[in-house]
Design an enzyme around this catalytic site. Structure first.
Site, PDB file in Angstrom:
ATOM      1  N   GLU A  88       0.827  -1.207   0.000  1.00 16.70           N
ATOM      2  CA  GLU A  88       0.000   0.000   0.000  1.00 16.70           C
ATOM      3  C   GLU A  88       0.863   1.260   0.000  1.00 16.70           C
ATOM      4  OE1 GLU A  88      -3.551   0.356   2.154  1.00 16.70           O
ATOM      5  OE2 GLU A  88      -4.034  -1.774   2.083  1.00 16.70           O
ATOM      6  N   HIS A 145      -5.210   2.154   0.685  1.00 11.46           N
ATOM      7  CA  HIS A 145      -4.514   3.082  -0.198  1.00 11.46           C
ATOM      8  C   HIS A 145      -4.404   2.505  -1.599  1.00 11.46           C
ATOM      9  CE1 HIS A 145      -3.343   4.157   3.869  1.00 11.46           C
ATOM     10  NE2 HIS A 145      -2.998   5.351   3.426  1.00 11.46           N
ATOM     11  N   LYS A 172     -10.374   5.363   6.592  1.00 11.55           N
ATOM     12  CA  LYS A 172      -9.520   6.185   5.728  1.00 11.55           C
ATOM     13  C   LYS A 172      -9.347   5.538   4.357  1.00 11.55           C
ATOM     14  CE  LYS A 172      -4.727   7.782   5.187  1.00 11.55           C
ATOM     15  NZ  LYS A 172      -3.336   7.577   5.662  1.00 11.55           N
ATOM     16  N   GLN A 237       1.378  16.186  -0.319  1.00 15.12           N
ATOM     17  CA  GLN A 237       1.255  16.813   0.995  1.00 15.12           C
ATOM     18  C   GLN A 237       1.785  18.243   0.980  1.00 15.12           C
ATOM     19  OE1 GLN A 237       3.190  14.372   3.909  1.00 15.12           O
ATOM     20  NE2 GLN A 237       1.609  12.787   3.879  1.00 15.12           N
TER      21      GLN A 237
END
Length: 267
Positions: A88, A145, A172, A237
């Protein structure tokens, strides 16, 4: 609509602005602690130790020893323990058996308030692991993910159903977009899930194309956003200071009416 919330130490997750989580990376103890101190200095809401970046993490006792040091450097900031597997997008492979042992060691240490569990890991009984982590007093984020795609809408719904079935506290999903429509599909699904799931939801569309999803969580319903101090742990990010600034501006201008809040940490 109700917001579902989870309490961790003095932090409420699932209301108002998304909580800012800064991942901490490093191969050695010195690198990890240096990064922890720099991350804690910007006062995020959460610190995530990405343990898969640590060279010695699979050695017996290493997780507990390093978590103790991280807790000292983090102060009162809650700590999220995450070993992201290679399957992931993490930095190393791990067997399901070793994964269970490692996460239980982290929980039993008493130095991590939350644990990230890859609830769709092959041959992992995520529900059993989550139950054991809860017994140690940890909150659990069930995660999935996709670093190579944004799956079809029905597939993402199935993923959320699987994450929810694990018994985790927070769900998530992170995906990689190929088009703008992929980003819109994830945002649309986030809106859908916050009205249908009994848990707080975290979603993000990774990379530059999906970067907006790391900033607009309060509008669409994602309760945590991951931001960087130094080395980022995933593509797209933003620096933590920039995320806080933008979220504060959006919060002050949107005029959103807060729905009634149900604290599921008491259930």
């Amino acid at each position: 609509m109700q917001y579902k919330t989870v309490r961790v130490k003095n932090l409420t997750i699932g209301e108002g602005m998304p909580r800012i989580c800064v991942p901490v990376m490093g191969k050695t103890a010195d690198e990890i602690l240096s990064h922890t101190r720099r991350a804690a200095a910007v006062r995020p809401d959460l610190l995530e130790w990405r343990a898969d970046s640590c060279e010695q993490i699979l050695e017996p006792g290493a997780a507990q020893e390093l978590l103790q040091e991280i807790r000292g450097a983090a102060g009162q900031i809650p700590v999220l323990f995450t070993f992201r597997s290679a399957g992931e997008g993490g930095q190393r492979a791990i067997t399901p058996e070793a994964y269970v042992r490692l996460n239980l060691e982290a929980a039993e240490s008493g130095y991590a308030e939350l644990i990230d569990v890859e609830a769709q890991m092959e041959h992992l009984d995520a529900a059993e692991l989550t139950e054991k982590l809860h017994a140690e007093g940890c909150r659990v984020i069930a995660s999935r993910h996709f670093f190579d795609q944004t799956p079809p809408q029905e597939r993402m719904r199935e993923v959320f159903a699987s994450l929810e079935a694990s018994g985790a506290d927070i769900l998530k999903l992170a995906v990689m977009p190929a088009t703008r429509r992929d980003v819109l599909r994830l945002l649309d699904l986030t809106q859908e899930m916050i009205t249908s799931s009994p848990c707080p939801i975290v979603t993000m569309s990774m990379g530059p194309l999906g970067a907006v999803t790391r900033l607009c969580g309060e509008t669409f319903g994602s309760c945590i956003t991951y931001a960087s101090v130094g080395e980022p742990s995933a593509p797209g990010q933003f620096p933590a200071e920039e995320v806080r600034m933008v979220q504060t501006i959006l919060h002050s201008r949107t005029g959103l009416t807060q729905p009634k809040i149900r604290d599921i940490s008491e259930t």
